[in-house]
Design an enzyme around this catalytic site. Structure first.
Site, mmCIF file in Angstrom:
data_model
loop_
_atom_site.group_PDB
_atom_site.id
_atom_site.type_symbol
_atom_site.label_atom_id
_atom_site.label_comp_id
_atom_site.label_asym_id
_atom_site.label_seq_id
_atom_site.Cartn_x
_atom_site.Cartn_y
_atom_site.Cartn_z
ATOM 1 N N GLU A 236 0.822 -1.226 0.000
ATOM 2 C CA GLU A 236 0.000 0.000 0.000
ATOM 3 C C GLU A 236 0.850 1.269 0.000
ATOM 4 O OE1 GLU A 236 -2.682 0.018 3.313
ATOM 5 O OE2 GLU A 236 -2.827 2.213 3.311
ATOM 6 N N GLU A 262 -5.747 6.487 -0.102
ATOM 7 C CA GLU A 262 -6.527 6.905 1.069
ATOM 8 C C GLU A 262 -6.552 8.420 1.222
ATOM 9 O OE1 GLU A 262 -4.309 4.590 4.004
ATOM 10 O OE2 GLU A 262 -3.470 6.437 4.804
ATOM 11 N N HIS A 312 -10.194 2.593 2.504
ATOM 12 C CA HIS A 312 -9.587 3.000 3.767
ATOM 13 C C HIS A 312 -10.600 2.790 4.899
ATOM 14 C CE1 HIS A 312 -7.509 6.646 5.923
ATOM 15 N NE2 HIS A 312 -7.024 5.502 6.345
HETATM 16 C C1 CS2 Z 1 -3.373 4.199 7.422
HETATM 17 C C2 CS2 Z 1 -4.103 5.129 8.312
HETATM 18 O O1 CS2 Z 1 -5.087 2.677 7.720
HETATM 19 C C3 CS2 Z 1 -4.177 3.022 6.998
HETATM 20 O O2 CS2 Z 1 -3.838 2.454 5.991
HETATM 21 O O3 CS2 Z 1 -2.575 4.680 6.443
HETATM 22 O O4 CS2 Z 1 -3.967 4.675 9.630
HETATM 23 C C4 CS2 Z 1 -3.721 6.598 8.233
HETATM 24 O O5 CS2 Z 1 -2.453 6.835 8.731
HETATM 25 C C5 CS2 Z 1 -4.735 7.416 8.983
HETATM 26 O O6 CS2 Z 1 -6.007 7.022 8.609
HETATM 27 C C6 CS2 Z 1 -4.520 8.889 8.743
HETATM 28 O O7 CS2 Z 1 -5.619 9.631 9.101
HETATM 29 MG MG MG Z 2 -2.564 3.455 4.743
#
Ligand code: CS2
Ligand code: MG
Length: 402
Positions: A236, A262, A312
């Site tokens: 990712e 995301e 996400h």
């Molecule tokens: C992350 C997230 O879930 C993911 O893949 O990249 O935890 C991200 O850092 C946060 O949602 C940022 O708001």
């Molecule tokens: Mg992420």
């Protein structure tokens, strides 16, 4: 039916959430998520101060026209604040539609294409051994797909690792904390982590990994190549995606599938990535991508190029977005996987919901609309707390991508 009132709720049951409630003259209301991690109040203001007055009196069934009015009518298009605000309205209107027609949202998006939605959980640990112990815990809890992140030897802290054993929550109170970063140390470590994970758990488990935008395209190509023997479900956010052409370099060097998006808020962020088949999974989700109306079009466009969705689903995506995502995942043809980072108990109490988890799959439930509510009385007990995501510096102090 007419929209009579729309109000913004800000609450912090363990972390901040911004929620929009749209009311109608028929007593039906809809909810939309407007949470933008670390910048929450800007979206609340965008809604309250600028666009909510424009939707009062309108027919909530006109989701297409209202979306175009808010997108084109702003003149200043796109951006996470604008698109999260538009998404909140769009999702609330789809919730109203479902309730008014007495049917779950997935029926308005094509009906059930599958019974359950495959989700992946987050296993993490300060080193390889503890990360693998956490993978085992996830398998015991029923997960069929697990993202694995571990601390990196030589770095004091990094993205994706819970500070104290337990739940990982990236946003922190106080001013932004700092992580240290070295791509060299990271690239040396990650292939050994996945070699151990495959050796320990065999081929039956889906393994995922998040690079969190830290590599250059050629470094990501190297990582993807070295991970090939371990058959990841995806790698990712290998590199920041402002330069979409960078993904061609990654693609030219590896068959490890790639997911990204995301932080995207428009199909234009992914247009070249999709039409050139440089990615496999699109992570742009309903709240930050402008709502169900544009995401439905983005998913259909992606399907022409063999790109599937992988929404996400971190903790900053509220239960309202989780519900919307699960209905969407249930209905569309080119669904890939859904991220699940469970919310705190307080959050689940503030947002009572119909969706559920069983044996590594999630189900949206059959309540009309989204199937999620907001307990406003309880929400009022949790006052907004300023919080930020961390920042990241290379070992010599240079600021880099977090
Ligand atoms: C992350 C997230 O879930 C993911 O893949 O990249 O935890 C991200 O850092 C946060 O949602 C940022 O708001
Ligand atoms: Mg992420």
């Amino acid at each position: 039916m007419k929209i009579t009132n729309a109000k913004v709720n800000v609450t912090c049951p363990g972390r901040n959430f911004v929620t929009l409630k749209v009311e109608t003259d028929e007593g039906i209301y809809g909810l939309g998520d407007a949470t933008l991690n670390g910048r929450e109040l800007s979206v609340a203001s965008y809604l309250q101060d600028h666009i909510l007055p424009c939707i009062i009196g309108r027919d909530p069934f006109q989701t297409e026209d209202i979306w175009q009015y808010l997108y084109r009518g702003a003149y200043w298009r796109r951006g996470p604040v604008t698109m999260s605000a538009i998404a909140a309205i769009d999702v609330a209107l789809w919730d109203i539609k479902g309730k008014a027609l007495n049917t779950p949202l997935y029926n308005l998006l094509g009906g059930k294409s599958r019974e359950g939605v495959l989700v992946y959980g987050h296993a993490n640990g300060k080193d390889t051994d503890s990360a693998l112990e956490d993978v085992a815990r996830h398998i015991d809890a029923g997960y069929k797909a697990v993202r694995v992140q571990s601390g990196i030897p030589g770095l004091a802290s990094t993205y994706g690792i819970a500070k104290n054993a337990g739940r990982y929550e990236p946003a922190e109170r106080g001013l932004p904390s700092e992580h240290a970063w070295s791509s060299e140390l990271y690239l040396r470590h990650v292939p050994t982590l996945f070699a151990r994970a495959r050796e320990t758990f065999g081929e039956g488990l889906h393994l995922l990994h998040d690079c969190h935008h830290r590599l250059t395209p050629i470094e990501a190509g190297r990582l993807g190549k070295e991970l090939e023997p371990f058959h990841l479900f995806w790698m990712e956010d290998p590199t920041p995606a402002e330069l979409q052409d960078g993904f061609k370099i990654i693609r030219d060097h590896t068959t490890t599938p790639i997911s990204v998006g995301e932080v995207f808020n428009s199909i234009w962020d992914a247009h070249d990535l999709i039409r050139n088949q440089w990615i496999d999974y699109l992570r742009m989700t309903i709240v930050h991508g402008g709502g169900i109306t544009p995401l439905r079009k983005a998913a259909d466009f992606a399907s022409l190029y063999h790109v599937r969705t992988g929404f996400h689903g971190a903790t900053d995506l509220s239960p309202v977005t989780m519900a919307a995502a699960l209905h969407f995942d249930t209905a569309i043809h080119n669904f890939g996987i859904q991220e699940l980072m469970p919310h705190t108990e307080e959050t689940d109490q503030v947002f009572p919901h119909q969706y559920s988890f069983k044996d590594g799959m999630m189900y949206p439930g059959d309540a009309p609309g989204l199937g999620v509510a907001l307990d406003e009385k309880l929400a009022a007990k949790f006052e907004y707390q300023r919080a930020y995501l961390p920042i990241n510096r290379k070992l010599d102090g240079t600021l880099t991508d977090w």
